[in-house]
Design an enzyme around this catalytic site. Structure first.
Site, PDB file in Angstrom:
ATOM      1  CG  ASP A  40      14.373 -57.396 -17.301  1.00 15.78           C
ATOM      2  OD1 ASP A  40      13.884 -56.842 -18.290  1.00 15.78           O
ATOM      3  OD2 ASP A  40      14.527 -56.837 -16.198  1.00 15.78           O
ATOM      4  CD  GLU A  42      15.070 -53.754 -13.487  1.00 16.34           C
ATOM      5  OE1 GLU A  42      15.118 -52.517 -13.707  1.00 16.34           O
ATOM      6  OE2 GLU A  42      14.195 -54.496 -13.948  1.00 16.34           O
ATOM      7  CG  HIS A 181      10.034 -51.196 -13.480  1.00 16.62           C
ATOM      8  ND1 HIS A 181      10.523 -51.009 -14.760  1.00 16.62           N
ATOM      9  CD2 HIS A 181       8.820 -50.602 -13.450  1.00 16.62           C
ATOM     10  CE1 HIS A 181       9.650 -50.314 -15.462  1.00 16.62           C
ATOM     11  NE2 HIS A 181       8.612 -50.065 -14.699  1.00 16.62           N
ATOM     12  CG  ASP A 186      10.432 -56.576 -15.206  1.00 12.87           C
ATOM     13  OD1 ASP A 186       9.498 -56.759 -14.421  1.00 12.87           O
ATOM     14  OD2 ASP A 186      10.899 -55.455 -15.455  1.00 12.87           O
TER      15      ASP A 186
END
Length: 586
Positions: A40, A42, A181, A186
């Site tokens: 994942d 960001e 988040h 995540d």
């Protein structure tokens, strides 16, 4: 940068991580025996070319067990927008000492080498990773990936999962690590979601990567051939309309990027058979560009109401809900109606639910529930059991003597005050009755009372929220956009009257004045929402109350009434949790 082993202690070398008994990816090997890396990211935004990665989190799994983790912040080399900071909690100060992507990506590649990559919305994560690998000249050795969004859309029913956001799937499967988040959290949540999805298809003969990808939706030549319909669509927010052979509107949708969203219909990734049928029928795609996502959402609702497209299932009948109305009779009562009056709450989707709530309020207030036509009668008398009349199923205003207007009208006033949010004593009475039932160990009756009170609170709170917005003659609200400008909305009586964007470097008040001067004129009508479509008012309310929203100007205060049912929502949420607990345990 953090690398963790199975026990969570000690640093792993890359040699240790690669020593997994795997001799490379094989599509016919059981997924249970295959090494997978769930990743994942960001980022500072949604564009792999213009935005940067701020965090990478990955979990290596095999045989249902975690065998390694990878987590690091990344200095994106560019500012992090305020809305991204609000969403992720990652600030520029946090990444100031973090390594750049050029130092991080080779380490991630070695960590994941020989594995299948898994991500929630893999197109997004893989797009960023591939773009950065190409820019840095790093070999990208991964030929296989899986997307849990695609899996969820194929494996789960629409009723079971109306949305396939990671947070929604985490709630559905009640995973132990909740999405936050942040990349590693995540990724851990995605691991559990991925395993639950695999469990759903394990008994259908889906065991290997090849079998899983064959099971998932794939494009076909007929769909691919229609990609030219989307050739001229812009990469802008807006609404799109699929039209059929007779120019009829088949389907209406909204997108933050029209071209990208419409192109997805020709990949076969949507498992819904009716959507494939719709695309095959389509001969043209119209679109309406919008200033921002809010305007697109409102225009979508209006177009759905105007055209009632055959392939849309929601929002095609905006006035279909039911209202609980206090009648204008001499001795008022509550009734369920399609048409609201000034003294009403709603809309409520189910008539039975509306009737149950009306009965609850009538019982608490002592309002009559009989439908006897009283005309100009000076009193109301439905005899109580003590007066020789029937009690079970009888009128809630039954008494041992006739009720005159001075006796009865305070009861109607109490209901009006409850609807308006001026007094919530009736809700206190309803919850007190629940406590009495529980104390008497009448647990089934108490559970029914709990669910009915919860539904009453939810309906009252929603109507009062929307009414607070709809009573304002003009409300101007701005929210920051991803390009550091401002998205602006002019709202009049619960309807979007005008929308625009003040780009970065442009004085926003000049844009506000132009939008206000050119805004649609809205005439208020009857009912708590003054004629505003409930779905549009709800969409506007969520946008206006977002933490990033700023009120620019308003003609009236934007506030809920002092005794609004909103303050009872924690009670209602607890009741919902109590109702769901036995289902999850089962």
């Amino acid at each position: 940068m953090v690398l963790r082993g199975q026990t969570g202690g000690g640093q792993l070398t890359f040699a240790d991580l690669d020593d997994n008994g795997d001799d490379g990816f094989r599509p016919d090997r059981s997924l249970f025996e295959t090494t997978l890396v769930v990743v994942d990211l960001e980022t500072t935004g949604g564009s792999p070319t213009d935005d940067g990665i701020t965090e990478i989190g990955a979990v290596k799994i095999r045989g249902g067990e975690v065998i390694g983790e990878f987590a690091t912040l990344v200095d994106p080399g560019l500012p992090i927008p305020p809305q991204i900071v609000t969403l992720t909690g990652i600030t520029e100060a946090m990444v100031s000492d973090a390594p750049m992507i050029g130092a991080v990506l080779p380490s991630f590649v070695e960590f994941a080498r020989g594995s299948i990559l898994v991500a929630h919305n893999a197109r997004f994560d893989m797009g960023f990773l591939r773009q950065n690998a190409a820019r840095l000249g790093i070999d990208w050795p991964f030929t296989a990936s899986l997307c849990t969004v695609t899996m969820a859309r194929r494996i789960l029913t629409r009723d079971e999962a109306p949305t396939v956001r990671l947070s929604a799937l985490a709630d559905l499967f009640d995973v132990s690590t909740r999405p936050t988040h942040r990349a590693l959290d995540d990724a851990r949540a995605t691991v559990e979601v991925f395993h639950h999805l695999l469990e759903r298809v394990g008994n259908q003969g889906v065991d290997t990567y090849r079998e899983l990808t064959a099971y998932l939706p794939r494009s076909n030549p007929r769909l691919r051939a229609k990609r030219t319909l989307a050739r001229d669509l812009p990469s802008r927010p807006g609404v799109y309309l699929f039209r059929g052979p007779s120019e009829e509107v088949l389907y209406v949708g909204t997108a933050v990027d029209l071209r990208r969203r419409v192109m997805s219909y020709f990949t076969g990734s949507d498992p819904r058979r009716r959507i494939g049928e719709m695309v095959n029928l389509a001969t043209r795609i119209d679109h309406v560009e919008c200033a921002h996502a809010l305007e697109a959402g409102v225009r979508e609702l209006r177009l759905l109401a105007a055209h009632a497209p055959a392939y849309n299932r929601r929002s095609t009948q905006p006035h279909r809900g039911w209202w609980i109305v206090l009648t204008g009779e001499r001795f008022p009562r509550l009734k369920v109606s399609r048409t609201p009056t000034d003294d009403a709450i709603g809309p409520i989707g189910n008539r039975t639910t509306a009737a149950t709530i009306a009965d609850m309020i009538s019982r608490s207030a002592g309002l009559r529930s009989c439908t006897t036509r009283l005309g100009s009668a000076s009193h109301h008398w439905c005899r109580s059991e003590a007066a020789g009349g029937p009690r079970i199923g009888g009128c809630h205003a039954a008494s041992d003597r006739p009720l005159t207007l001075p006796d009865y009208l305070p009861r109607a006033s109490a209901v009006r005050d409850l609807m308006a949010g001026d007094c919530d004593h009736l809700l206190t009475d309803l919850t007190d009755r629940l406590i009495r039932l529980a104390d008497a160990q009448m647990f089934e009756s108490a559970a029914r009372q709990r669910d009915r009170v919860s539904a009453t609170i939810d309906s009252l709170a929603r109507c009062q929220r929307l009414a607070a917005l709809c009573t304002i003659s003009e409300l101007v609200v701005a929210r920051p956009d991803p390009d550091r400008g401002w998205e602006i909305a002019v709202i009049r009586h619960g309807r979007l009257a005008s929308a625009g964007v003040a780009r970065r470097g442009i004085a926003p008040m000049a844009v506000v004045e132009t939008l206000t001067a050119s805004a649609e004129t809205v005439v208020a009508t009857d009912g708590p929402l003054l004629g505003a479509p409930p779905e549009e008012a709800g969409l506007l309310y969520r946008w206006v109350t977002d933490p990033g929203a700023r009120i620019v100007s308003t003609t009236e205060p934007f506030a809920l009434p002092a005794a609004s049912a909103e303050r009872w929502l924690p009670w209602s949420q607890t009741a919902h949790a109590a109702r769901e607990a036995p289902r999850r345990a089962g």
